[in-house]
Design a protein around this motif. Structure first.
Motif, short mmCIF file in Angstrom:
data_model
loop_
_atom_site.label_atom_id
_atom_site.label_comp_id
_atom_site.label_asym_id
_atom_site.label_seq_id
_atom_site.Cartn_x
_atom_site.Cartn_y
_atom_site.Cartn_z
N ARG B 135 0.82 -1.22 0.00
CA ARG B 135 0.00 0.00 0.00
C ARG B 135 0.86 1.27 0.00
O ARG B 135 0.34 2.38 0.08
CB ARG B 135 -0.91 0.01 1.24
CG ARG B 135 -2.00 -1.04 1.21
CD ARG B 135 -2.63 -1.21 2.58
NE ARG B 135 -3.79 -2.09 2.53
CZ ARG B 135 -3.73 -3.41 2.45
NH1 ARG B 135 -2.55 -4.03 2.40
NH2 ARG B 135 -4.83 -4.15 2.42
N GLY B 136 2.18 1.09 -0.01
CA GLY B 136 3.06 2.26 -0.03
C GLY B 136 3.17 2.96 1.31
O GLY B 136 3.56 4.12 1.39
N LEU B 137 2.83 2.24 2.38
CA LEU B 137 2.85 2.83 3.72
C LEU B 137 3.79 2.06 4.63
O LEU B 137 4.10 0.90 4.38
CB LEU B 137 1.43 2.79 4.31
CG LEU B 137 0.34 3.55 3.55
CD1 LEU B 137 -1.04 3.21 4.09
CD2 LEU B 137 0.59 5.05 3.64
N PHE B 138 4.21 2.71 5.71
CA PHE B 138 4.94 1.97 6.74
C PHE B 138 4.75 2.61 8.10
O PHE B 138 4.33 3.75 8.22
CB PHE B 138 6.43 1.84 6.39
CG PHE B 138 7.28 3.07 6.66
CD1 PHE B 138 7.10 4.24 5.93
CD2 PHE B 138 8.26 3.06 7.65
CE1 PHE B 138 7.88 5.37 6.17
CE2 PHE B 138 9.04 4.18 7.90
CZ PHE B 138 8.85 5.33 7.15
N PHE B 139 5.03 1.79 9.13
CA PHE B 139 5.00 2.27 10.51
C PHE B 139 6.45 2.41 10.96
O PHE B 139 7.20 1.44 10.96
CB PHE B 139 4.24 1.29 11.40
CG PHE B 139 4.20 1.75 12.84
CD1 PHE B 139 3.44 2.85 13.19
CD2 PHE B 139 4.94 1.10 13.82
CE1 PHE B 139 3.42 3.30 14.51
CE2 PHE B 139 4.93 1.55 15.14
CZ PHE B 139 4.16 2.65 15.48
N PRO B 140 6.85 3.63 11.34
CA PRO B 140 8.28 3.90 11.45
C PRO B 140 9.00 3.42 12.72
O PRO B 140 10.22 3.35 12.71
CB PRO B 140 8.35 5.42 11.34
CG PRO B 140 7.05 5.91 11.86
CD PRO B 140 6.04 4.85 11.50
N ILE B 141 8.28 3.15 13.79
CA ILE B 141 8.99 2.90 15.04
C ILE B 141 9.65 1.52 14.99
O ILE B 141 9.00 0.51 14.74
CB ILE B 141 8.06 2.99 16.26
CG1 ILE B 141 7.25 4.27 16.22
CG2 ILE B 141 8.87 2.91 17.56
CD1 ILE B 141 8.04 5.52 16.23
N ASP B 142 10.96 1.50 15.26
CA ASP B 142 11.75 0.28 15.14
C ASP B 142 12.67 0.12 16.35
O ASP B 142 13.78 0.61 16.36
CB ASP B 142 12.57 0.35 13.85
CG ASP B 142 13.49 -0.86 13.70
OD1 ASP B 142 13.47 -1.76 14.56
OD2 ASP B 142 14.25 -0.89 12.71
N PRO B 143 12.19 -0.60 17.37
CA PRO B 143 13.01 -0.76 18.57
C PRO B 143 14.07 -1.87 18.44
O PRO B 143 14.72 -2.19 19.43
CB PRO B 143 11.97 -1.14 19.64
CG PRO B 143 10.90 -1.84 18.89
CD PRO B 143 10.89 -1.27 17.50
N GLY B 144 14.22 -2.43 17.24
CA GLY B 144 15.20 -3.50 17.08
C GLY B 144 14.49 -4.84 17.04
O GLY B 144 14.30 -5.43 15.99
N ALA B 145 14.04 -5.30 18.19
CA ALA B 145 13.30 -6.56 18.26
C ALA B 145 12.03 -6.48 17.44
O ALA B 145 11.48 -5.40 17.23
CB ALA B 145 12.95 -6.87 19.71
N ASN B 146 11.55 -7.64 16.99
CA ASN B 146 10.25 -7.68 16.31
C ASN B 146 9.15 -7.75 17.37
O ASN B 146 8.44 -8.74 17.51
CB ASN B 146 10.18 -8.88 15.36
CG ASN B 146 8.88 -8.90 14.58
OD1 ASN B 146 8.23 -7.86 14.42
ND2 ASN B 146 8.49 -10.07 14.12
N ALA B 147 9.05 -6.66 18.10
CA ALA B 147 8.15 -6.62 19.25
C ALA B 147 6.70 -6.49 18.82
O ALA B 147 6.40 -6.13 17.68
CB ALA B 147 8.53 -5.42 20.13
N SER B 148 5.78 -6.78 19.73
CA SER B 148 4.36 -6.57 19.47
C SER B 148 4.05 -5.09 19.67
O SER B 148 4.68 -4.41 20.49
CB SER B 148 3.52 -7.39 20.44
OG SER B 148 3.62 -6.88 21.75
N LEU B 149 3.08 -4.61 18.93
CA LEU B 149 2.75 -3.18 19.02
C LEU B 149 2.12 -2.84 20.36
O LEU B 149 2.29 -1.73 20.87
CB LEU B 149 1.87 -2.78 17.83
CG LEU B 149 2.69 -2.83 16.53
CD1 LEU B 149 1.80 -3.02 15.30
CD2 LEU B 149 3.55 -1.59 16.38
#
Lengths: 469, 469
Positions: B135-149
């Motif tokens: 969809r050409g979108l992204f969620f920018p927060i990236d704490p490193g781990a593939n954490a749950s939102l």
């Protein structure tokens, strides 16, 4: 008029507190009618409710002392900045002490390397920006009025620059506040990020003086951009203008401002400033960035807007032409009042998801027409926030009733569209029933916090939660 | 080990709740030791404290039911996402029920026109971004781990992109949560701005499950930028690297990421990934924007950095080379562990005003040397936030003691510099004494809110406030 009910007064406590504060503050303590009236006057249609006294503290310690006296004698404490709030925030429905913070107007520190500053609550937005200009810095939040920064924090203010720079919640690092027991706290350190416990900073921002009195604010600053450009474009319809806004935001064009003026507003601006803008919906934009970036951004917007039928594109990067373009926007309040000289202007403040904006704005226009009200619309449309300025004769009961019906319609419609009854003005006395409509049981948890932090209900009582909370 | 005290258990209540939940949840209810241990395991040096049972709800209504059972019988409720928190957040010091949210992993809505989406708390960051990519979108927060939102919201997570996009507090529009009495609330509508009462959204973000259990999250999204470029540069000293960071931020260059690796980290990366980077402090950057903007930004940074002695500038706009450059950063945790195979890595998390960053980082290096600890440093330096990964043998009591001394030193120093003991990991069990050092009486008002909203203290007890609050 709605929501300005008088609340029970603690006469004995008020008399005692007045005596103590008079002694302590001498000529910085006032009970004259003119001074009291002036501190209940707000740019609102809500009936004024004057405090019993006005006191001018000069330090956090003095504020703490005032609150301690008021806590001991169970007397309301109502903070006062510049009196530009719009929902009866500075009214004193149960009487009490108006704490005027205009003497706490020092800029305490500018940390240029950290892009932050520390100010007292009485510092105004324009005062701060004048001070910062030589340092190449600015504070971006611009709610229109030259409000105090303490007041702006208290109401979670935003305005024209919010689409790029966020609201007060995004631009405060830390607060010092006097709590209901008179103790002084600091909500956070000066670091840019923190996960240290509950976000007391954001809790106090927008709490409208009901939890604590803000006595110091650490603000994020921005570097003055290398270049600023402005643009305007006319549209055949509100729909087309809103489509241009949505696409611009979706493309990630970092507009600093994107303001909608409806037909009525354009007509008012033409008449007031002697312009000859096409009397159709208008978007007014500002871009911040490098020399090349602002040109690129304006061009991208122009091309997007043309695709949806935009015409009469004009862009400029010179300060003189830009100021001329924006002066029409800044003078809009006065210009629209001229549409009906002598009328009172009542500002609404709904905010909806941007996909519903066209529907919300055209719905508002239709409703105003149905109710035979003059209600030009201006909007911070990048955020989905718009204001109708309803122009009414306050002595005409039927008009007042229709204006009430109109504001209720707008709030209900915004809530139905997953939006809010207030994007930036706050709840105060004016929006209490809509807050409950909007958030339901959530308001009970807000009230539980209020009770926990202010068990005597002395901090700006009768706001947000209504008489009985 | 510090701060993992067991708290009094309500044995009778726990037994009753276990019986009821077993009946209600059948094979989604577990009391096996392995399952319980797994839900107390965190990437931390804090001793594991397993819950009495683990339950897997599939809906908000089921979460509400669990909390109501636990409220009736006064049993702790501990939310669990992916278990990647670092301060003992998922431990059960008084026993109770771990509520594993991994089955609540639906993306409920993507509102592309509004640049937002609605997700259940078990959706992970990578899952969301995979879903959004087309969809050409992204969620920018990236704490490193593939954490749950849900977990990221609970700890006010941030990470490498925060310098441009902010932290979780800046990227959540609204939350649905189950409160301590089992009732379901929504903190805000979906509009981009609001002044409607207290900011319950921001109050729940970072509250670490102690006020309510997040069951739905409305997130702001970003358009995938037209272009992404990356750059790296080596510096003769930490001071020089920090100076480059400060000037870059002051110039308003909108870096999307700006990460510092100290000498030890560069050595670890070289060894782990077969690179030959100069073994001096390194900055790694990413730029988001138009094709021309990302080139301009990289060049501006390069020129700023050269002025303070930066060397070996390399920039790239191709995805392949960029990924190679950033892979070294992403693999750093594993690479640094290889500096001392078998050691436990303990992550610190201080954040200071950026003007104090060089002093804080070099101070940390000196203290680690003094204590004879291996503690490579990596930092989200655009925000003044850095992590030492202390590599210790947990069976060596003296080393553990020295590591404790080191973490205490870092927290004290950060606080002295007007910074925080935790930029993004949260307080949990590990940072409780530092929270009090940092904010003093403010913590009492936080505790008053906790008591008001969770009078039985069942929501993740023993976190943030300590055993007795």
């Amino acid at each position: 008029m709605p929501q300005a009910m008088d609340l029970p007064r603690n006469e004995e406590g008020i008399a005692t507190a007045l005596g103590i504060l008079k002694q302590q503050f001498g000529d910085r303590f006032h009970t004259g009618q003119a001074m009291r009236d002036q501190h209940a006057h707000t740019t609102t249609w809500i009936r004024a409710q004057a405090p019993d006294a006005v006191v001018f503290p000069a330090s956090t310690k003095e504020v703490s002392g005032i609150v301690k006296v008021c806590a001991t004698h169970e007397v309301p404490v109502i903070p006062f900045g510049t009196g530009t709030s719009l929902e009866g925030h500075v009214n004193a429905p149960a009487g009490g002490i108006s704490v005027d913070l205009t003497q706490m107007d020092k800029i305490l520190a500018v940390n240029a390397e950290d892009l932050d500053c520390v100010v007292q609550p009485g510092v105004t937005r324009e005062q701060l920006n004048t001070y910062l200009r030589d340092r190449g810095l600015f504070f971006p939040i611009d709610p229109g009025a030259n409000a105090s920064l303490g007041g702006m924090a208290s109401t979670r203010a935003s305005g024209t620059n919010a689409v790029r720079y966020g609201t007060m919640k995004d631009n405060v690092l830390s607060l010092e506040a006097v709590m209901a027991d008179g103790r002084i706290i600091r909500t956070a350190q000066r670091a840019k990020k923190t996960s240290a416990g509950y976000d007391m900073t954001r809790l106090l921002i927008g709490s409208e003086g009901t939890l604590g009195l803000i006595t110091e604010i650490t603000l994020k600053l921005q570097g003055i951009p290398e270049a600023i450009s402005a643009a305007r474009m006319s549209f055949p319809s509100i729909d087309a203008a809103c489509q241009a806004v949505m696409t611009t935001i979706q493309y990630g064009i970092p507009v600093a401002r994107i303001e909608l003026m409806d037909e009525l507003n354009v007509r008012a601006a033409n008449a007031y400033a002697g312009l000859d803008l096409p009397e159709t919906p208008l978007l007014l934009l500002e871009f911040h960035g490098s020399d090349s970036a602002v040109i690129e951004q304006a061009e991208m917007f122009g091309s997007i807007a043309e695709d949806v039928g935009g015409t009469d594109f004009a862009a400029t990067a010179t300060a003189e032409e830009r100021n001329k373009l924006w002066k029409a926007r800044h003078d809009l309040y006065w210009a629209t009042l001229q549409l009906r000289p002598g009328a009172q202007g009542i500002s609404t403040d709904v905010c909806v998801p941007i996909s519903r904006l066209a529907e919300a704005v055209t719905g508002a226009q239709a409703k105003a027409a149905e109710l035979d009200l003059l209600a030009p619309i201006v909007g911070h449309v990048g955020d989905g926030n718009f204001h109708s300025l309803v122009l009414i004769d306050m002595d005409n009961d039927d008009e007042v009733r229709r204006a009430e019906e109109f504001t209720a319609y707008l709030a209900d419609e915004a809530i139905r569209m997953d939006g809010t009854c207030t994007g930036e003005h706050g709840i105060g006395q004016g929006k209490m029933p809509y807050l409950i409509k909007e958030l339901g049981p959530t308001v009970e948890y807000m009230a539980a916090i209020k009770t926990a932090l202010d068990p005597l209900n002395i901090m700006n009582p009768g706001k947000i939660f209504g008489p009985r909370r």
